[in-house]
Design an enzyme around this catalytic site. Structure first.
Site, PDB file in Angstrom:
ATOM      1  N   CYS A  33       0.199   3.886   2.667  1.00 33.97           N
ATOM      2  CA  CYS A  33       0.665   3.403   3.984  1.00 33.97           C
ATOM      3  C   CYS A  33       2.153   3.665   4.132  1.00 33.97           C
ATOM      4  O   CYS A  33       2.616   4.123   5.178  1.00 33.97           O
ATOM      5  CB  CYS A  33       0.438   1.895   4.127  1.00 33.97           C
ATOM      6  SG  CYS A  33      -1.280   1.393   4.014  1.00 33.97           S
TER       7      CYS A  33
ATOM      8  N   CYS B 216       0.839  -1.209   0.000  1.00 34.98           N
ATOM      9  CA  CYS B 216       0.000   0.000   0.000  1.00 34.98           C
ATOM     10  C   CYS B 216       0.871   1.255   0.000  1.00 34.98           C
ATOM     11  O   CYS B 216       1.544   1.549   0.978  1.00 34.98           O
ATOM     12  CB  CYS B 216      -0.934  -0.076   1.215  1.00 34.98           C
ATOM     13  SG  CYS B 216      -1.612   1.487   1.795  1.00 34.98           S
TER      14      CYS B 216
END
Ligand code: ZN
Length: 146
Positions: A72, A69
């Site tokens: 993230c 991600c």
């Protein structure tokens, strides 16, 4: 007589009991002798999640993330610097949703990054989407009332 607090060790998960007025004294764990607060997020897993989310007396702020991600990964430095600002009034931990699927599904994590603030087993607040470190810090403090 001062109140005491239960602080789970970030290294060995032993529950340390410390006087509340010693929280800022850079205490060490009675079992493994390492620091109770190092100013950075800890890695959460099935092995230590309950200790920090349920048994600890300081609120636990969890970053549910995954290695694939992008948002993230770009939030990671902000989360680390929030840890330096929020400890020892908060514990910050990262939970890899790819490795700890059972915990991610228990809290119905549908998008990442998602931050959840826990205190003594209760979910106080959650927020999805990347945030900056000041935003994380303000958000955690406002929901924990500290
Ligand atoms: Zn320890």
């Amino acid at each position: 007589m001062t109140e005491s607090m239960f602080i789970p060790c970030p290294h060995c998960s032993a529950i340390n009991r410390i006087p509340a007025d010693r929280l800022y004294d850079h205490g060490t764990c009675g079992r493994c002798k390492k620091g109770l607060f190092d100013g950075r997020p800890i890695e959460l897993s099935a092995a230590n999640f309950e200790a920090h989310a349920v048994r600890g007396d300081v609120p636990l702020l969890v970053d549910f993330w995954a290695p694939w991600c992008g948002p993230c990964r770009s939030m990671a430095p902000a989360f680390s610097s929030a840890a330096a600002q929020l400890e020892p009034l908060f514990r910050l931990g990262k939970l890899n949703t790819e490795e700890e699927r059972e915990i991610a599904s228990r809290y119905s994590i549908r998008s990442i990054p998602t931050l959840i603030l826990f205190h003594r087993g209760k979910e106080l607040a959650r927020q999805s989407g990347a945030m900056g470190s000041d935003e994380i810090t303000r958000w955690a403090r406002s929901h924990a009332g500290r």
